[in-house]
Design an enzyme around this catalytic site. Structure first.
Site, short mmCIF file in Angstrom:
data_model
loop_
_atom_site.label_atom_id
_atom_site.label_comp_id
_atom_site.label_asym_id
_atom_site.label_seq_id
_atom_site.Cartn_x
_atom_site.Cartn_y
_atom_site.Cartn_z
N HIS A 10 37.53 48.01 27.54
CA HIS A 10 37.53 46.54 27.56
C HIS A 10 38.75 46.00 28.31
O HIS A 10 39.87 46.43 28.06
CB HIS A 10 37.54 46.03 26.11
CG HIS A 10 37.41 44.55 25.98
ND1 HIS A 10 38.22 43.81 25.16
CD2 HIS A 10 36.55 43.67 26.54
CE1 HIS A 10 37.87 42.53 25.23
NE2 HIS A 10 36.86 42.42 26.05
N HIS A 52 41.49 36.48 32.38
CA HIS A 52 40.69 36.08 31.22
C HIS A 52 40.89 34.61 30.86
O HIS A 52 39.94 33.87 30.64
CB HIS A 52 41.04 36.97 30.03
CG HIS A 52 40.26 36.65 28.79
ND1 HIS A 52 40.61 35.63 27.93
CD2 HIS A 52 39.15 37.21 28.27
CE1 HIS A 52 39.75 35.58 26.93
NE2 HIS A 52 38.84 36.53 27.12
#
Ligand code: G3P
Ligand code: MG
Length: 258
Positions: A10, A52
């Site tokens: 991830h 992100h």
């Protein structure tokens, strides 16, 4: 059948390196991972970067936002120091350089389209077009072939929480597969996923139930969970028919986990 890797690092290298950096990809490789999830956002000048958060303050210092900063300025920012002083040289990667690093190292990509607020369609469109362009190039032949790590040659999988971004990706490059990201799965999930031409549902492991897992699989979709860090729960999810998941704990859950 799920044609992609099952265990995915991830945000690059999970919790072992600063997220969404080349150092993260290297950490994944060091743990045997050839599959990665990462996030792509557009800069002010419309270039995909690996980030992100839409705003600075967590993984890069200072005030400001990705959508109001040029790619060149973002590329010069330190994206490693927040995680540890040994990562101080890490930069915000461009999508193109991240992609090429993955291909050169045979790393399969789950590319999450992460639009800054108000930039959904533009981000979906750009990421899909650029992915189609880069994935269409011949694969580096000098690497030879290794069936153990040959997943890097497979087509990437796009995903997004944004319906609008995925619709734009579908329209721009329908041949690049898409997955619909849903935190809690709503009642009308199937109609939305079919409208997007999605091949899979990516969902929060916290909310998934075995009944919902079965419904998704019975409807013919792939099923992926984020972010699974507990090996016992990972086994439970796999027993429910979950095809794949991403993890932050690449030190605990390896690429051959079963
Ligand atoms: O793509 C799965 C997962 O990364 C979605 O959540 O916030 O970690 O990007 P987030
Ligand atoms: Mg993500």
């Amino acid at each position: 059948m799920w044609p992609y890797p099952r265990i995915i690092a991830h945000r690059g290298g999970g919790k072992l390196a600063p997220e969404n950096t080349i150092a993260g990809l290297r950490a994944g490789l060091a743990h045997g991972f050839h599959a990665v999830e990462f996030d792509v956002m557009l800069s002010q000048d419309g270039i995909g970067v690996i980030m992100h958060d839409p705003d600075f303050g967590r993984t890069v210092a200072g005030r400001g936002s990705v959508a109001s900063t040029t790619a060149a300025a973002l590329q010069a920012m330190d994206a490693g120091s927040w995680f540890g002083p040994q990562f101080a040289g890490e930069r915000v990667p461009l999508f193109t350089e991240f992609f090429e690093f993955c291909r050169a190292n045979r790393i399969w990509m789950n590319i999450e389209i992460k639009p800054a607020p108000g930039h959904d369609a533009a981000t979906g469109d750009w990421v899909a077009r650029k992915t189609a362009e880069l994935a269409g190039r011949p694969y580096p032949s000098t690497l030879g072939s290794d069936p153990e790590v040959d997943t890097g040659s497979a087509v990437p999988l796009l995903s997004s929480f944004s319906f609008e971004a995925l619709a734009a990706a579908r329209d721009a490059a329908p041949q690049i597969p898409r997955a619909y990201l849903l935190d809690k799965i709503p009642d009308d999930w199937e109609g939305q996923a079919r409208e997007l031409g999605a091949v899979a549902i990516h969902t929060n492991q916290k909310h998934l139930t075995p009944v919902m897992a079965k419904a998704i699989k019975d409807a013919g979709f792939g099923l992926f969970c984020y972010t699974v860090n507990d090996p016992e729960h990972a086994r439970t999810l796999l027993s429910w028919g979950v095809d794949a998941f991403c993890t932050d704990r690449i030190d605990l859950i390896g690429p051959a986990f079963a």
